[in-house]
Design a protein around this motif. Structure first.
Motif, PDB file in Angstrom:
ATOM      1  N   VAL A 117       0.850  -1.181   0.000  1.00 29.37           N
ATOM      2  CA  VAL A 117       0.000   0.000   0.000  1.00 29.37           C
ATOM      3  C   VAL A 117       0.890   1.235   0.000  1.00 29.37           C
ATOM      4  O   VAL A 117       1.760   1.384   0.860  1.00 29.37           O
ATOM      5  CB  VAL A 117      -0.915   0.019   1.240  1.00 29.37           C
ATOM      6  CG1 VAL A 117      -1.827   1.239   1.219  1.00 29.37           C
ATOM      7  CG2 VAL A 117      -1.734  -1.257   1.320  1.00 29.37           C
ATOM      8  N   PHE A 118       0.661   2.124  -0.952  1.00 30.32           N
ATOM      9  CA  PHE A 118       1.479   3.334  -1.050  1.00 30.32           C
ATOM     10  C   PHE A 118       0.859   4.463  -0.235  1.00 30.32           C
ATOM     11  O   PHE A 118      -0.366   4.598  -0.159  1.00 30.32           O
ATOM     12  CB  PHE A 118       1.628   3.760  -2.507  1.00 30.32           C
ATOM     13  CG  PHE A 118       2.302   2.732  -3.374  1.00 30.32           C
ATOM     14  CD1 PHE A 118       3.267   1.893  -2.848  1.00 30.32           C
ATOM     15  CD2 PHE A 118       1.964   2.589  -4.704  1.00 30.32           C
ATOM     16  CE1 PHE A 118       3.896   0.940  -3.636  1.00 30.32           C
ATOM     17  CE2 PHE A 118       2.590   1.641  -5.505  1.00 30.32           C
ATOM     18  CZ  PHE A 118       3.560   0.808  -4.969  1.00 30.32           C
ATOM     19  N   ASP A 119       1.721   5.290   0.330  1.00 27.67           N
ATOM     20  CA  ASP A 119       1.259   6.408   1.158  1.00 27.67           C
ATOM     21  C   ASP A 119       0.269   7.287   0.403  1.00 27.67           C
ATOM     22  O   ASP A 119      -0.710   7.772   0.976  1.00 27.67           O
ATOM     23  CB  ASP A 119       2.450   7.267   1.595  1.00 27.67           C
ATOM     24  CG  ASP A 119       3.380   6.541   2.567  1.00 27.67           C
ATOM     25  OD1 ASP A 119       3.121   5.357   2.856  1.00 27.67           O
ATOM     26  OD2 ASP A 119       4.368   7.157   3.015  1.00 27.67           O
ATOM     27  N   ALA A 120       0.525   7.515  -0.888  1.00 31.05           N
ATOM     28  CA  ALA A 120      -0.342   8.398  -1.676  1.00 31.05           C
ATOM     29  C   ALA A 120      -1.760   7.839  -1.781  1.00 31.05           C
ATOM     30  O   ALA A 120      -2.724   8.602  -1.874  1.00 31.05           O
ATOM     31  CB  ALA A 120       0.243   8.616  -3.069  1.00 31.05           C
ATOM     32  N   LEU A 121      -1.890   6.510  -1.768  1.00 33.35           N
ATOM     33  CA  LEU A 121      -3.220   5.900  -1.825  1.00 33.35           C
ATOM     34  C   LEU A 121      -3.975   6.153  -0.524  1.00 33.35           C
ATOM     35  O   LEU A 121      -5.165   6.486  -0.535  1.00 33.35           O
ATOM     36  CB  LEU A 121      -3.108   4.400  -2.081  1.00 33.35           C
ATOM     37  CG  LEU A 121      -4.437   3.644  -2.142  1.00 33.35           C
ATOM     38  CD1 LEU A 121      -5.225   4.054  -3.386  1.00 33.35           C
ATOM     39  CD2 LEU A 121      -4.208   2.127  -2.149  1.00 33.35           C
ATOM     40  N   VAL A 122      -3.276   6.006   0.587  1.00 31.01           N
ATOM     41  CA  VAL A 122      -3.894   6.274   1.895  1.00 31.01           C
ATOM     42  C   VAL A 122      -4.335   7.730   1.970  1.00 31.01           C
ATOM     43  O   VAL A 122      -5.419   8.043   2.465  1.00 31.01           O
ATOM     44  CB  VAL A 122      -2.913   5.938   3.040  1.00 31.01           C
ATOM     45  CG1 VAL A 122      -3.522   6.289   4.395  1.00 31.01           C
ATOM     46  CG2 VAL A 122      -2.535   4.456   3.001  1.00 31.01           C
ATOM     47  N   ALA A 123      -3.498   8.631   1.462  1.00 35.49           N
ATOM     48  CA  ALA A 123      -3.832  10.061   1.480  1.00 35.49           C
ATOM     49  C   ALA A 123      -5.009  10.371   0.561  1.00 35.49           C
ATOM     50  O   ALA A 123      -5.810  11.267   0.856  1.00 35.49           O
ATOM     51  CB  ALA A 123      -2.610  10.882   1.068  1.00 35.49           C
ATOM     52  N   LEU A 124      -5.119   9.641  -0.551  1.00 31.95           N
ATOM     53  CA  LEU A 124      -6.193   9.895  -1.509  1.00 31.95           C
ATOM     54  C   LEU A 124      -7.555   9.460  -0.981  1.00 31.95           C
ATOM     55  O   LEU A 124      -8.558  10.127  -1.222  1.00 31.95           O
ATOM     56  CB  LEU A 124      -5.895   9.174  -2.822  1.00 31.95           C
ATOM     57  CG  LEU A 124      -6.871   9.403  -3.978  1.00 31.95           C
ATOM     58  CD1 LEU A 124      -6.844  10.861  -4.437  1.00 31.95           C
ATOM     59  CD2 LEU A 124      -6.541   8.477  -5.148  1.00 31.95           C
ATOM     60  N   GLY A 225      -5.555  12.315  -8.457  1.00 29.11           N
ATOM     61  CA  GLY A 225      -5.341  10.881  -8.548  1.00 29.11           C
ATOM     62  C   GLY A 225      -4.654  10.507  -9.840  1.00 29.11           C
ATOM     63  O   GLY A 225      -3.678  11.127 -10.251  1.00 29.11           O
ATOM     64  N   ILE A 226      -5.159   9.487 -10.496  1.00 28.64           N
ATOM     65  CA  ILE A 226      -4.577   9.029 -11.752  1.00 28.64           C
ATOM     66  C   ILE A 226      -5.514   9.436 -12.877  1.00 28.64           C
ATOM     67  O   ILE A 226      -6.631   8.958 -12.950  1.00 28.64           O
ATOM     68  CB  ILE A 226      -4.421   7.498 -11.760  1.00 28.64           C
ATOM     69  CG1 ILE A 226      -3.587   7.047 -10.558  1.00 28.64           C
ATOM     70  CG2 ILE A 226      -3.781   7.016 -13.052  1.00 28.64           C
ATOM     71  CD1 ILE A 226      -3.553   5.548 -10.410  1.00 28.64           C
ATOM     72  N   ASP A 227      -5.064  10.319 -13.722  1.00 22.42           N
ATOM     73  CA  ASP A 227      -5.890  10.728 -14.856  1.00 22.42           C
ATOM     74  C   ASP A 227      -5.664   9.753 -15.994  1.00 22.42           C
ATOM     75  O   ASP A 227      -4.647   9.816 -16.686  1.00 22.42           O
ATOM     76  CB  ASP A 227      -5.520  12.151 -15.284  1.00 22.42           C
ATOM     77  CG  ASP A 227      -6.497  12.701 -16.322  1.00 22.42           C
ATOM     78  OD1 ASP A 227      -7.450  11.981 -16.659  1.00 22.42           O
ATOM     79  OD2 ASP A 227      -6.290  13.832 -16.773  1.00 22.42           O
ATOM     80  N   ASN A 228      -6.608   8.840 -16.194  1.00 22.75           N
ATOM     81  CA  ASN A 228      -6.454   7.806 -17.217  1.00 22.75           C
ATOM     82  C   ASN A 228      -6.825   8.393 -18.573  1.00 22.75           C
ATOM     83  O   ASN A 228      -7.964   8.315 -19.004  1.00 22.75           O
ATOM     84  CB  ASN A 228      -7.359   6.610 -16.869  1.00 22.75           C
ATOM     85  CG  ASN A 228      -7.038   5.396 -17.703  1.00 22.75           C
ATOM     86  OD1 ASN A 228      -6.284   5.465 -18.658  1.00 22.75           O
ATOM     87  ND2 ASN A 228      -7.618   4.279 -17.341  1.00 22.75           N
TER      88      ASN A 228
END
Length: 249
Positions: A117-124, A225-228
């Motif tokens: 789990v990446f920190d950025a995911l937890v923050a998002l 987030g991730i702009d797909n």
């Protein structure tokens, strides 16, 4: 002589076409079928060793230590273990690992049951349930053994090419290289949809709704987030927008 050649030329051409079709079917259906059978027959030590090697490689070249404090990690891990206890048994025991990756918010499933789990995911994630939905998606990859199936398919393909060309590489090395590649590059559309289906079923069982999952996927599409941006027809995975729409069906 010419007459004889002319007589058998259509038969030869038909045979070559048939062989080509058989080879194509073997690659598209035979290898995946074989891979699934091999993965089921492998001793558990194989996915464990591959997962550990991939984690070591990622830690050495890609990832950094987490900046989440111990309390945050403990809270997420407690929710995760409670969630796993309510799910069907997994092929390997799931566990969380926290890391930092500056590329994007994400999580990765490894063959040994580790979910990174990446920190950025937890923050998002804006709610614990939203984060749970992504962890359930990764658990779907573990349940279906997508990592090992991808690795074994790659090894079978590599071995077949080696037989045809006479060039070979170590099987263990092929496993490890393929493990790192598939973890970092992601899975096929089919695997992503299978993981989504597992997450959807689990969200309904645990929470009675898929709304947190829809919300989380929507967050990936926002600028934070991730702009797909890639069109779905050239993207390896289903477009995030399409996945959000499917959850609303």
């Amino acid at each position: 002589m010419a007459t004889l050649v002319e007589r058998y030329l259509p038969i030869l051409a038909s045979s070559l076409v048939l062989m080509g079709l058989l080879f194509a079917l073997f690659f598209t259906h035979g290898i995946p079928w074989l891979a699934s059978g091999i993965v089921k027959a492998l001793p558990q030590s194989v996915p464990m060793q591959v997962g550990q090697h991939v984690m070591q490689t990622l830690d050495g070249k890609v990832l950094a230590p987490t900046e989440l404090n111990i309390a945050q990690q403990a809270l997420i891990n407690q929710r995760f273990q409670t969630m796993v206890a309510q799910l069907p048994p997994m092929p390997v025991k799931p566990k969380l690992r926290f890391r930092q990756w500056h590329a994007r918010p994400n999580a990765l499933a490894l063959s040994d049951g580790s979910i990174v789990v990446f920190d950025a995911l937890v923050a998002l994630a804006q709610t614990p349930e939203q984060l749970d939905s992504i962890l359930l998606h990764e658990l779907g990859h573990i349940q279906h053994q997508h990592v090992m199936k991808s690795i074994v398919r790659s090894a079978l393909f590599t071995s077949l090419v080696a037989v045809l060309t006479g060039e070979s590489a170590g099987l263990a090395e092929s496993f490890n290289r393929a493990g790192v590649f598939y973890v970092m590059q992601g899975y096929s559309r089919k695997a992503e949809l299978e993981a989504d289906e597992f997450a959807v079923t689990s969200m309904l069982d645990l929470y009675g709704t898929t709304q947190p999952m829809q919300q989380m996927l929507q967050l990936f599409i926002t600028p934070n987030g991730i702009d797909n941006e890639l069109p779905e027809w050239i993207n390896t995975h289903p477009a995030l927008g399409t996945r959000v729409e499917r959850l609303g069906e």
